[in-house]
Design a protein around this motif. Structure first.
Motif, short mmCIF file in Angstrom:
data_model
loop_
_atom_site.label_atom_id
_atom_site.label_comp_id
_atom_site.label_asym_id
_atom_site.label_seq_id
_atom_site.Cartn_x
_atom_site.Cartn_y
_atom_site.Cartn_z
N VAL A 24 0.76 -1.29 -0.09
CA VAL A 24 -0.27 0.05 0.15
C VAL A 24 0.91 1.10 -0.27
O VAL A 24 1.67 1.49 0.99
CB VAL A 24 -0.80 0.18 1.26
CG1 VAL A 24 -1.88 1.26 1.23
CG2 VAL A 24 -1.91 -1.21 1.31
N THR A 30 -7.99 3.99 0.95
CA THR A 30 -8.33 2.46 0.56
C THR A 30 -9.68 2.42 1.04
O THR A 30 -10.34 2.99 1.83
CB THR A 30 -7.44 1.27 1.31
OG1 THR A 30 -7.60 1.47 2.38
CG2 THR A 30 -5.93 1.66 0.74
N ALA A 138 -3.12 -2.58 -2.58
CA ALA A 138 -4.38 -2.09 -2.48
C ALA A 138 -4.70 -0.94 -3.36
O ALA A 138 -3.91 -0.39 -3.90
CB ALA A 138 -4.47 -1.19 -0.88
#
Length: 589
Positions: A24, A30, A138
């Motif tokens: 990420v 997210t 992500a």
């Protein structure tokens, strides 16, 4: 220099996210798996209330067919491949070989559901990076919601190329081509039809069971659709021929047989022929201009060369208040897909949607002086007592709310045995005078995949005009149905309209303009004004009104069709007075 470093870091983050599972990038907003599935279930219409298990619902709809749901971590952020795959499944998306050939994903071996991801890329649901990769880390929240919007647009705006209609009957069902005349449940054929007692047969566009046979005369009885039709396969995008509609009133009586030879698609090469044909069609259209009454409602319907004008009106109370609804529907387009085994009540894919532009005019007019004169309003400066008495007077004209079936249009689809039905009903509650004109683009329908259904609706308000002085709610229910051989297979009814709550604020003032007393009551402002004018008040009165205008949208499916047999009959409220207020204003009366 800072800009160069920023670009370098962005490239590094992109490369890392493409090769490091679960990576990420710092600062990425997210979406958790739980939140993603919840929003997907709601937006696609899979969930019909606010309290549901997002994983269970998604699984029931085949959204998670590629995953072991026991191993899903609902707190983990969703990745691009998960978003792509669930959306392809939810929207039932496919891509042509030509579309797939243009897809280049260099890290395909890193994607467990590459086939679904490729479809998502081909349809523009997600995009690859500048390096032709799909991140396995992500996914940014904004990209998630953009992908959801794109998939919804594709799912809810399907178009179908016209294809051949195919229907297969249950073994033993006879199809009779002989001419006949029907009188109730007795059919007289022009020749021997080869029918024996007990036979199930199709004649014209309806199915029957032969109870008894006497030569060419057959006494019939109703027969279930499952005993007649095995499989049906059809898809098409078309503008329905409203002039060919059989129109029945709310009691089922035929008020117009329709014009079967109306020419709406002819091609002309000669100007004279074109002019003659236009005059011919205009003459036929004049015949589709009808009026009738249903349960006290006056109904008018007129088919034009571009759509349908439909109106209802009724006088309420002691003849003081008139309610009317004008409905100008234009640019109607229908999409339909019908892939089902009726014999087994297995609906593989059924899709039925309508698009149209609508000018919806609701008018409540009249006065309350007659009804108020029946009450002793008395004298004095007590605002509360005065408003209470006014409100009591209004009860003599309160209409209440009730649903009335008004009319139904049954429209043939080309030369098939399929029909599209559009039916109208009305629900009215009135307490005051009002006019609201709303112009909107509308899109609504229903889709069934493997015996599971979802409702589709979108509305864009283009314009509104409001003149309000009382409480009211007027809704027109518009039902859309798909049928075959006289059987209703799918029906979806959208009851939509406008409501308004009006609050009268009355102040009594002394000779110097000071407020003696005031009160606010949910009561028609014009009624209060009429009461003041007809009363012998010994003080000045200052009257103001506040109006809250709200939309009403209620949906029901499967109430009168075959899908009720597989449990797809549902009714739910999308918005009403509690959550649909879209306009508030105040005025002096």
């Amino acid at each position: 220099m800072a800009k160069i470093l920023s670009t370098i870091m962005a490239v590094i983050m992109l490369v890392i996210s493409s090769i490091v599972p679960g990576f990420v990038a710092p600062g990425t907003d997210t979406v958790s798996t739980s939140d993603w599935l919840y929003e997907l279930d709601v937006e696609f219409g899979f969930a019909k209330n606010d309290d549901f298990d997002e994983v269970k619902v998604a699984s029931e709809w085949g959204v998670l067919v590629d995953y072991d749901t026991d191993k899903l971590d609902l707190e983990e952020p969703v990745t691009a491949d998960f978003v792509a795959t669930t959306l392809v499944n939810a929207a039932n998306l496919t891509a042509t070989p030509e579309e797939l050939a243009s897809v280049k994903i260099k890290n395909a071996d890193k994607l467990a559901t590459y086939d679904k991801v490729a479809v998502a890329v081909a349809k523009g649901v997600i995009a690859t990076s500048t390096f032709n990769t799909v991140s396995v880390g992500a996914m940014d929240a904004d990209d998630c919601w953009d992908a959801l919007d794109c998939a919804l647009e594709l799912a809810n705006n399907k178009t179908f190329k016209e294809s051949a209609f195919d229907v297969q009957y249950v073994d033993g069902v006879k199809v009779v081509d002989a001419d006949f005349e029907a009188d109730g449940d007795v059919i007289t054929f022009s020749e021997d039809a080869g029918i024996d007692a007990g036979d199930i047969f199709v004649a014209g566009n309806e199915a029957y069971r032969a109870e008894s046979v006497d030569g060419n005369v057959v006494t019939t009885a109703a027969v279930e659709a499952e005993d007649v039709i095995d499989n049906v396969d059809y898809e098409g995008t078309f503008a329905p021929n409203l002039a060919a509609a059989v129109i029945t009133d709310g009691t089922g009586a035929v008020v117009s047989e329709g014009v079967s030879d109306f020419n709406s698609d002819s091609i002309f090469t000669d100007l004279k022929d074109k002019a003659l044909d236009a005059l011919y069609n205009a003459d036929l259209l004049q015949k589709i201009n009808i009026s009738f009454s249903v349960k006290g409602f006056k109904v008018k319907a007129k088919v034009t060369d571009t759509g349908l004008k439909f109106g209802i009106s009724k006088t309420l109370g002691n003849g003081n208040v008139n309610v009317s609804k004008e409905y100008d529907l234009q640019n109607l387009k229908l999409n339909a897909k019908f892939d089902a085994s009726i014999k087994n009540l297995k609906f593989n894919e059924v899709y039925l949607t309508s698009k149209y532009t609508l000018v919806d005019t609701t008018t409540i007019s009249g006065g309350y002086v007659c009804s108020l004169a029946e009450k002793e309003l008395g004298e004095g400066a007590d605002a509360v007592t005065f408003l209470d008495r006014v409100k009591q007077g209004l009860f003599t004209v309160k209409s209440g709310e009730s649903k009335i079936d008004i009319a139904r249009f049954d429209i043939p689809i080309g030369n098939t045995s399929l029909t599209i039905s559009i039916d109208f009903s009305v629900v009215i509650g009135v307490d005051g005078s009002m006019q609201v004109v709303v112009t909107s683009n509308n899109y609504s329908g229903y889709e069934i995949i493997n015996n599971k259904g979802r409702f589709i609706h979108d509305e864009e308000k283009l314009d509104k005009q409001i003149n309000a002085a009382g409480d009211f709610s007027v809704c027109l229910g518009v039902g859309l149905g798909l049928g075959i051989l006289g059987y209703d297979v799918v029906d979806v009814n959208v009851t939509g309209g406008i409501g308004a709550s009006v609050y009268a604020t009355l102040k009594f003032l002394d000779g110097e303009g000071n407020v003696i007393t005031e009160s606010t009551v949910n009561v028609a402002v014009d009624a209060v004004s009429a009461a003041i004018a007809g009363s012998d008040l010994d003080v000045d009165a200052d009257l103001h009104g506040t109006v809250e205008v709200y939309g009403i949208l209620k949906v029901s499916v499967g109430q009168n069709s075959l899908i009720k047999k597989i449990g797809l009959n549902k009714t739910w409220t999308i918005f009403d007075k509690s959550n649909g207020t879209f306009f508030t204003y105040t005025f002096d009366a």
